[in-house]
Design a protein around this motif. Sequence first.
Motif, PDB file in Angstrom:
ATOM      1  N   THR A  19      53.860  42.502  53.552  1.00 41.59           N
ATOM      2  CA  THR A  19      53.499  43.306  54.731  1.00 41.59           C
ATOM      3  C   THR A  19      52.654  44.526  54.388  1.00 41.59           C
ATOM      4  N   SER A  20      52.214  44.632  53.138  1.00 38.07           N
ATOM      5  CA  SER A  20      51.379  45.775  52.745  1.00 38.07           C
ATOM      6  C   SER A  20      49.953  45.651  53.253  1.00 38.07           C
ATOM      7  N   GLY A  21      49.540  44.447  53.624  1.00 34.94           N
ATOM      8  CA  GLY A  21      48.177  44.232  54.090  1.00 34.94           C
ATOM      9  C   GLY A  21      47.222  43.937  52.956  1.00 34.94           C
ATOM     10  N   VAL A  22      47.120  44.847  52.009  1.00 38.56           N
ATOM     11  CA  VAL A  22      46.156  44.714  50.923  1.00 38.56           C
ATOM     12  C   VAL A  22      46.540  43.590  49.955  1.00 38.56           C
ATOM     13  N   LEU A  23      47.785  43.582  49.513  1.00 41.11           N
ATOM     14  CA  LEU A  23      48.184  42.625  48.476  1.00 41.11           C
ATOM     15  C   LEU A  23      48.068  41.170  48.920  1.00 41.11           C
ATOM     16  N   PRO A  24      48.604  40.776  50.094  1.00 48.42           N
ATOM     17  CA  PRO A  24      48.439  39.371  50.477  1.00 48.42           C
ATOM     18  C   PRO A  24      46.986  38.971  50.654  1.00 48.42           C
ATOM     19  N   ALA A  25      46.189  39.869  51.236  1.00 45.95           N
ATOM     20  CA  ALA A  25      44.767  39.555  51.413  1.00 45.95           C
ATOM     21  C   ALA A  25      44.081  39.382  50.069  1.00 45.95           C
ATOM     22  N   ALA A  26      44.373  40.275  49.120  1.00 46.81           N
ATOM     23  CA  ALA A  26      43.743  40.193  47.799  1.00 46.81           C
ATOM     24  C   ALA A  26      44.178  38.941  47.056  1.00 46.81           C
ATOM     25  N   LEU A  27      45.472  38.636  47.068  1.00 53.24           N
ATOM     26  CA  LEU A  27      45.975  37.470  46.336  1.00 53.24           C
ATOM     27  C   LEU A  27      45.410  36.174  46.904  1.00 53.24           C
ATOM     28  N   VAL A  28      45.405  36.051  48.226  1.00 57.81           N
ATOM     29  CA  VAL A  28      44.866  34.841  48.858  1.00 57.81           C
ATOM     30  C   VAL A  28      43.383  34.686  48.541  1.00 57.81           C
ATOM     31  N   ALA A  29      42.633  35.784  48.622  1.00 54.86           N
ATOM     32  CA  ALA A  29      41.194  35.717  48.356  1.00 54.86           C
ATOM     33  C   ALA A  29      40.908  35.333  46.908  1.00 54.86           C
ATOM     34  N   VAL A  30      41.646  35.932  45.958  1.00 52.96           N
ATOM     35  CA  VAL A  30      41.433  35.617  44.542  1.00 52.96           C
ATOM     36  C   VAL A  30      41.760  34.162  44.257  1.00 52.96           C
ATOM     37  N   VAL A  31      42.919  33.700  44.725  1.00 50.26           N
ATOM     38  CA  VAL A  31      43.345  32.327  44.445  1.00 50.26           C
ATOM     39  C   VAL A  31      42.388  31.313  45.068  1.00 50.26           C
ATOM     40  N   LEU A  32      42.050  31.520  46.329  1.00 54.14           N
ATOM     41  CA  LEU A  32      41.141  30.576  46.991  1.00 54.14           C
ATOM     42  C   LEU A  32      39.756  30.587  46.348  1.00 54.14           C
ATOM     43  N   ASN A  33      39.285  31.753  45.973  1.00 52.92           N
ATOM     44  CA  ASN A  33      37.960  31.830  45.361  1.00 52.92           C
ATOM     45  C   ASN A  33      37.911  31.114  44.024  1.00 52.92           C
ATOM     46  N   LEU A  34      39.009  31.169  43.276  1.00 50.73           N
ATOM     47  CA  LEU A  34      39.058  30.480  41.986  1.00 50.73           C
ATOM     48  C   LEU A  34      39.312  28.985  42.146  1.00 50.73           C
ATOM     49  N   ALA A  35      40.072  28.603  43.173  1.00 47.92           N
ATOM     50  CA  ALA A  35      40.505  27.205  43.310  1.00 47.92           C
ATOM     51  C   ALA A  35      39.546  26.336  44.104  1.00 47.92           C
ATOM     52  N   MET A  36      38.892  26.887  45.102  1.00 52.52           N
ATOM     53  CA  MET A  36      38.039  26.093  45.960  1.00 52.52           C
ATOM     54  C   MET A  36      36.716  25.753  45.283  1.00 52.52           C
ATOM     55  N   PRO A  37      36.197  24.534  45.510  1.00 46.49           N
ATOM     56  CA  PRO A  37      34.918  24.153  44.879  1.00 46.49           C
ATOM     57  C   PRO A  37      33.763  24.967  45.446  1.00 46.49           C
ATOM     58  N   GLY A  38      32.712  25.061  44.635  1.00 53.15           N
ATOM     59  CA  GLY A  38      31.515  25.751  45.080  1.00 53.15           C
ATOM     60  C   GLY A  38      31.407  27.164  44.596  1.00 53.15           C
ATOM     61  N   ARG A  39      32.321  27.618  43.716  1.00 50.42           N
ATOM     62  CA  ARG A  39      32.240  28.995  43.221  1.00 50.42           C
ATOM     63  C   ARG A  39      31.048  29.139  42.304  1.00 50.42           C
ATOM     64  N   PRO A  40      30.223  30.196  42.513  1.00 58.61           N
ATOM     65  CA  PRO A  40      29.053  30.403  41.634  1.00 58.61           C
ATOM     66  C   PRO A  40      29.487  30.585  40.182  1.00 58.61           C
ATOM     67  N   LYS A  41      28.674  30.091  39.278  1.00 60.21           N
ATOM     68  CA  LYS A  41      28.962  30.271  37.861  1.00 60.21           C
ATOM     69  C   LYS A  41      28.826  31.732  37.466  1.00 60.21           C
ATOM     70  N   ALA A  42      29.678  32.186  36.549  1.00 63.84           N
ATOM     71  CA  ALA A  42      29.591  33.575  36.071  1.00 63.84           C
ATOM     72  C   ALA A  42      28.302  33.783  35.348  1.00 63.84           C
ATOM     73  N   ALA A  43      27.715  34.979  35.532  1.00 59.06           N
ATOM     74  CA  ALA A  43      26.443  35.277  34.871  1.00 59.06           C
ATOM     75  C   ALA A  43      26.639  35.432  33.387  1.00 59.06           C
TER      76      ALA A  43
END
Length: 462
Positions: free
Chosen positions: A438-462
């Motif tokens: 219920t902090s707002g920041v933590l669930p949003a950050a965790l979901v965004a990080v996990v989905l960004n790493l797990a979902m296909p199509g993530r840009p390659k690191a420079a």
Amino acid sequence: MTASSATMTDHGTAPHNGMMTTDQARDPDYFPGLAIAIPLGIQHVLAMFVSNLTPAIIVAGAAGFGFGSPDPSAMIYMIQMAMLFAGIATLLQTLGAGPVGARLPIVQGTSFAFLPVMIPIVAGRGVEAMAELTTAAIIGGLFHTGLSVFVGRIRFALPPMVTGLVVLMIGLSLMRVGIQYAAGGVPAQGTPAYGAGTSWLLAAIVVATTLGLSFFGRGIWSTAAVLLGLLAGYAAAALMGRVSLAPVADAGWIMLPMPFHFGFALSAAAVMGFCLMGFISAIESIGAVSAICEGSAGRPATDRELVGATCADGVGTALAATFGAMPNTSFSQNVGLIAITGVMSRHVVTIGALFLILCGLAPKVGAAITTIPIEVLGGGVIVMFGMVASAAVSILSGVEWSQRNMLIFGVALSLGIGLELEPDAVGHLPETARIMLTSGVLPAALVAVVLNLAMPGRPKAA
């Protein structure tokens, strides 16, 4: 005061009459002399002064010993420690101690980022809850210090879409506090005049003065616009008979920090929250160092500078929390001030840090701050938290908004805001999970990080 108009000559010209060359202005080790360093150092303090104190005031208010409470002594102590340890943490950055510190003109101050985590921990629980908060901050600071060694390796997990979302959630999570303060307090505390026209008038004076000085002021008038806006609101409140200086008369002349002032108590939710937010704070430090080096020195930041700055963040947080203060981080508004003045001397910021330390040892300063009517503070908070959200929009403007990124961002934002607005939705979960979700920041950050790493199509690191 700006170095470009008052202190700097063309590249290669020998300094004379108190002026400096371009190379000297870009050199963090150059000392421009006290005549330049003192006013510029105080200007740095004015730029961050209100933002540095606001988190302590908000946490005290959320816990129930803030403005209007029978005994504001605990809040005065927190205000004093906010100034004292902002100064000490800044010295760690500018002077350094072994691997700690970037040795750059980085101003440290109390972090807004941790507020969405801290408020649920202390909400309505009084001074006793501060033991859990400061203990968790100590552990989180030590975790942050260890994280500095790996800071370059975790950047891939926090692209602008994720960091922008986190900053946006911080701003959105705190806007309610600004409105409550501007309206006269917190409704749950039974403020009789909550929502009265006089309350909104005081807040409006602060906002209008801040905007006017920001757009039409020059030099110090623009840099310290929020502080001057608060002074205008304070003057109006005094004319309305809303100010009493009795706390200043009652306060002593000197206050020394006390180790474990609020005690020691472990809370799993608090510790996890502070450690997770350490990742975000580390990226803030990387951004501040990169902006200073690239924007003011014309070069990329070195690995030692990045590691040292992040390490100082963690050490500063752990040290501050040991004496009852809030977590520290690098202040972005002062990065912008360096770009305006054109002077990158770390010794200028060191002088500002010494001024903060002196203020932190004088409890009459903290007592004077507690005489500010909460509506006046609310006007300043509305501006500050609005700027946090605006900074997030600026970060997000550089994101490529593909369908993939829009879905990740949308799901994370929806969960983060939704759970914060409706905390009873997870009322049957254990306390640790409930506070974090219920902090707002933590669930949003965790979901965004996990989905960004797990979902296909993530840009390659420079």
